[in-house]
Enzyme design. Structure first.
Site, PDB file in Angstrom:
ATOM      1  N   TYR A 198      53.230  31.728  13.179  1.00 36.43           N
ATOM      2  CA  TYR A 198      53.136  30.282  13.023  1.00 36.43           C
ATOM      3  C   TYR A 198      52.113  29.753  14.017  1.00 36.43           C
ATOM      4  O   TYR A 198      51.397  30.515  14.656  1.00 36.43           O
ATOM      5  CB  TYR A 198      54.518  29.656  13.252  1.00 36.43           C
TER       6      TYR A 198
ATOM      7  N   GLY B 103      51.241  27.472   3.616  1.00 38.33           N
ATOM      8  CA  GLY B 103      51.152  27.413   5.075  1.00 38.33           C
ATOM      9  C   GLY B 103      51.460  26.003   5.522  1.00 38.33           C
ATOM     10  O   GLY B 103      51.280  25.054   4.777  1.00 38.33           O
ATOM     11  N   CYS B 104      51.943  25.882   6.732  1.00 42.29           N
ATOM     12  CA  CYS B 104      52.077  24.550   7.291  1.00 42.29           C
ATOM     13  C   CYS B 104      50.762  24.228   7.961  1.00 42.29           C
ATOM     14  O   CYS B 104      50.111  25.097   8.489  1.00 42.29           O
ATOM     15  CB  CYS B 104      53.189  24.499   8.320  1.00 42.29           C
ATOM     16  N   VAL B 105      50.353  22.975   7.890  1.00 43.27           N
ATOM     17  CA  VAL B 105      49.146  22.610   8.607  1.00 43.27           C
ATOM     18  C   VAL B 105      49.556  22.079   9.957  1.00 43.27           C
ATOM     19  O   VAL B 105      48.834  21.568  10.691  1.00 43.27           O
ATOM     20  CB  VAL B 105      48.316  21.587   7.838  1.00 43.27           C
TER      21      VAL B 105
END
Ligand code: SF4
Ligand code: SF4
Lengths: 415, 105
Positions: A198, B103-105
């Site tokens: 992440y 995806g996370c931005v």
């Protein structure tokens, strides 16, 4: 285009504050797409729902991040903003630009996008709002020709940011600007080519006032501090007092450690530095009389983040004091950072921030894996988290030693 | 809906050019997708990555993490970007016919 009424946006023009609606209306004179965008925003406010789809993947050559795909979920009704991608541009250290640089950035953006910018996003980047897939590569090329680079997005190192530090602030305990620039250059791969579970954010503040709010907003917070004593200028203290400054009320009463005493007769301050947590309050209150110590460096804290899987975390201390030495290229910091990344990358689940991984696995395992010493400064409250651990091999070693009739150093505390 | 054309057949994609139905995927489709991601031909090395992604996806139903891709294929991240200039998530996954990574931005 017909001028639609936008009563909800108009509300946001009222009052004496700057308004993004005013700014957008000005831009709309040059860029009609901005009108469409405002119509869409008005509609979102009416319906209380967002009209951007979640997640798009667009990009430029050689980069895995830096551009965020945005698509409108009503493309037929709002064709101008059907594709409205965001580009993140790596800001300079401490956000110092020449006006020329800003003009150049805006010119490139008027050529390739909506002309709308957000200076700056939460991570620190200059954010360019709204362009189409066709324009991305050309826009990037123009930015790049003018010395700009993209910032981070996705599961990578996000653009590091720093307070203005020594450029404008006497409190700075190290050169925040240099460190930020250095880390940005050293970790280009980590910044542009996502490879982690992440995101990972680094924020750098020159002193405990923490102007970048790094403790709440960064996985790694680097906050300036000192390890000797606060420098006191008693003459200046007297001057404060003679000018009617209430030292007891303004300073002593707010010292979280109760470690300042004030001699009212002599008008002198004394600080019990052993018990001071370096919160910075007294220095900020009496900047002419008090200064940070001479032996300066930083505290490293880890794990801050906003609510996602777990609730919001504040970063906590993993290294109470580190010298940040330009001359040796910040080697100690690099070593720690890379060990943290290795452990996190190896152990985390998808979308698990480093703070959450420590939460799941325990601080003991983190410290063992990264070779950091457990120290009292890591303890949040007394008796809350005594990060002291024994491993099976410690017991085995002890047993062996006692069988051999020898004392093991430290064995007396292992009960 | 956007689409790409392969051998006279229209194949549905999303707005980012990822194919919508995985059953539509075949080697010709992969090549056509490659061209949209600045990959002119698919060499043995490309196939190594693409096949790894496909197999992983078949087994686990998600795309592997980049670290896994690097370890399992033996290519460094740099080499992967040389093979797929738009990166493993956008380039390689698209060519392998995997759904768009969220995806996370
Ligand atoms: S964090 Fe400290 S050094 Fe940095 S700008 Fe704020 S007060 Fe100054
Ligand atoms: S820095 Fe904070 S804790 Fe230390 S003496 Fe000043 S007010 Fe007290």
């Amino acid at each position: 285009m017909t001028e639609k009424k936008r009563p909800l946006l108009d509300e946001l023009k009222k009052g004496k504050w700057p308004s993004f609606v005013n700014e957008m209306e000005k831009s709309a004179a040059k860029k009609p797409v901005v009108n469409t965008l405002m119509d869409l925003v008005e509609r979102s406010y009416e319906e209380k729902r967002v009209h951007w789809k979640h997640g798009g993947i667009v990009g430029v050559r050689g980069y895995g991040g830096g551009v965020i795909g945005r698509y409108c979920d009503l493309p037929e009704e709002y064709p101008d903003v059907a594709e409205f991608h965001t580009i993140r541009v790596n800001q300079p250290s401490g956000w110092f630009y020449t006006s020329d640089a800003i003009r150049t950035l805006c010119d490139v953006w008027e050529k390739h996008g909506s002309g709308l910018t957000n200076m700056h996003g939460a991570t620190g980047d200059a954010i360019l709002l709204g362009t189409t897939t066709d324009h991305l590569q050309d826009c990037f090329n123009d930015l790049s020709d003018n010395g700009f680079d993209l910032g981070g997005s996705g599961s990578n190192l996000r653009t590091p940011s720093a307070c203005c530090g020594p450029a404008r602030c006497e409190y700075a305990c190290f050169d925040t600007l240099d460190l930020c620039h250095h880390l940005t250059n050293e970790y280009q791969d980590e910044l542009h080519r996502p490879m982690w579970p992440y995101k990972f954010k680094i924020k750098i503040s020159g002193c405990p006032n923490d102007c970048t709010s790094s403790i709440a907003r960064a996985d790694l917070s680097i906050i300036g501090t000192w390890r000797d004593n606060i420098q006191v200028n008693q003459e200046a203290v007297k001057e404060y007092v003679n000018n009617g400054f209430d030292v007891k009320e303004e300073v002593l009463a707010h010292c979280p450690c109760n470690c300042i005493t004030f001699d009212e007769e002599k008008k002198e301050l004394s600080i019990d530095d052993e018990n001071c947590t370096r919160c910075m309050h007294c220095i900020s209150a009496m900047p002419k009389a008090l200064r940070v110590g001479k032996e300066k460096g930083a505290t490293l804290l880890l794990g801050g983040k906003a609510t996602i899987v777990q609730s919001a975390f504040l970063s906590w201390v993993i290294k109470p004091f580190i010298k940040l030495d330009k001359e040796d290229g910040y080697q100690e910091l690099h070593d720690i950072l890379e060990r943290i990344w290795d452990w996190w990358d190896e152990n985390a689940k998808v979308r698990e921030r480093v703070g959450e991984l420590i939460y799941r696995k325990g601080m003991g395992e983190f410290l063992k894996a990264t070779g950091l010493e457990p120290v009292p400064q890591m303890v949040h409250h007394p008796r809350a988290n005594p990060y002291f651990f024994w491993y099976p091999e410690d017991f085995a070693a002890e047993k062996e030693a006692s069988e051999a009739g020898k004392e093991v150093a430290g064995s007396e505390v292992s009960e | 809906m956007p689409f790409i054309e392969v051998n006279g057949k229209q194949i549905e994609t999303d707005e980012d050019g990822f194919i919508v139905n995985l059953e539509d995927w075949n080697e010709d489709v992969a090549l056509a997708l490659a061209k949209t991601e600045q990959v002119e031909e698919l060499t043995e090395d490309h196939w190594k990555v693409v096949n790894y992604l496909k197999d992983y996806y078949k087994e686990y139903g998600i795309a592997p993490m980049v670290r896994k891709v690097v370890k399992q294929t033996g290519f460094s991240l740099k080499e992967i970007y040389e093979l797929f200039p738009t990166g493993p998530a956008k380039g390689a996954c698209k060519i392998a016919g995997l759904p768009k990574p969220t995806g996370c931005v």
